[in-house]
Design a protein around this motif. Sequence first.
Motif, PDB file in Angstrom:
ATOM      1  N   GLU A  25      28.802 -86.697-115.256  1.00  0.00           N
ATOM      2  CA  GLU A  25      30.074 -86.137-114.776  1.00  0.00           C
ATOM      3  C   GLU A  25      30.197 -86.240-113.244  1.00  0.00           C
ATOM      4  O   GLU A  25      31.053 -86.959-112.726  1.00  0.00           O
ATOM      5  N   ALA A  26      29.336 -85.545-112.554  1.00  0.00           N
ATOM      6  CA  ALA A  26      29.411 -85.479-111.087  1.00  0.00           C
ATOM      7  C   ALA A  26      28.080 -84.942-110.574  1.00  0.00           C
ATOM      8  O   ALA A  26      27.375 -84.240-111.297  1.00  0.00           O
ATOM      9  N   PHE A  42      21.259 -87.310-111.323  1.00  0.00           N
ATOM     10  CA  PHE A  42      20.377 -86.745-112.352  1.00  0.00           C
ATOM     11  C   PHE A  42      18.930 -86.574-111.875  1.00  0.00           C
ATOM     12  O   PHE A  42      18.005 -87.165-112.425  1.00  0.00           O
ATOM     13  N   ASN A  60      27.654 -91.570-112.154  1.00  0.00           N
ATOM     14  CA  ASN A  60      28.542 -90.476-112.548  1.00  0.00           C
ATOM     15  C   ASN A  60      29.995 -90.909-112.416  1.00  0.00           C
ATOM     16  O   ASN A  60      30.307 -91.863-111.689  1.00  0.00           O
ATOM     17  N   HIS A  72      25.950 -83.729-122.951  1.00  0.00           N
ATOM     18  CA  HIS A  72      25.408 -83.781-121.591  1.00  0.00           C
ATOM     19  C   HIS A  72      24.053 -83.053-121.577  1.00  0.00           C
ATOM     20  O   HIS A  72      23.902 -82.012-122.238  1.00  0.00           O
TER      21      HIS A  72
END
Length: 239
Positions: free
Chosen positions: A86-87, A99, A126, A211
């Motif tokens: 995602e971000a 990550f 991301n 996620h």
Amino acid sequence: MDTDNFRKEYIELVASVREYMEEQLQLGFIEAELREPEQQSPYADFDLPALATDAGNCTKCPLHETRNSVVFGVGNTNADLMFIGEAPGADEDRQGEPFVGRAGQLLTQIIESGMKLKRADVYIANVLKCRPPGNRNPEADEVATCSPYLMRQIELIQPKVIVALGSFAARMLLDTKIGITKLRGEFHECKVAGLHVLPHKKPPVIMPTYHPAYLLRNPNAKREVWEDIKKVLTFLAQG
Ligand code: URA
């Protein structure tokens, strides 16, 4: 000829021209740009280093005011497999790498212990390159502004499979509002508008899954993620 017959023949003719063009495109006899030239990436002429530099200086949305780092992406730039989250969170914003926090450690475990790959063998990126303050959800206009970077990354890396981690990545890559629970576990066609695919290449297929941050809160869902990941391994093994 009456109007109905004329209409039918016209529709058949259009369908057969379309089929012919698709075939020529797949065989590489015509250029992929012919498909949707008006939606080409604004970074169509950028290679990865140029793209990273551009992203590194980006001030196109307010997230640049609060970021410490632009988290562009990491890994094998020729990878068959790409993971898209995602971000960046706080750890990623500090270190400039996607990550690397708790969720990231779990993703690394999935890649290394589960898939028996090295983290460096895959490419990780991301949807947003900058951290939303307080880890709030990305805003629609931030996704729209930032996604051309991801689109060009996908074009340059040309993965066979993209694992979309969570609903934001899945929604963006599949151009849908359907939730992750319904999407996960099956391969989907990539719906990034205007994605340029080389004539001899197939567009990446998308496997949406939960996620890793969700898995930290719901460890029981790890079983489903592992099922999804096994499908990805089978797909990659088939070449
Ligand atoms: N969550 C994400 O979606 N991406 C990261 O890089 C870290 C946490």
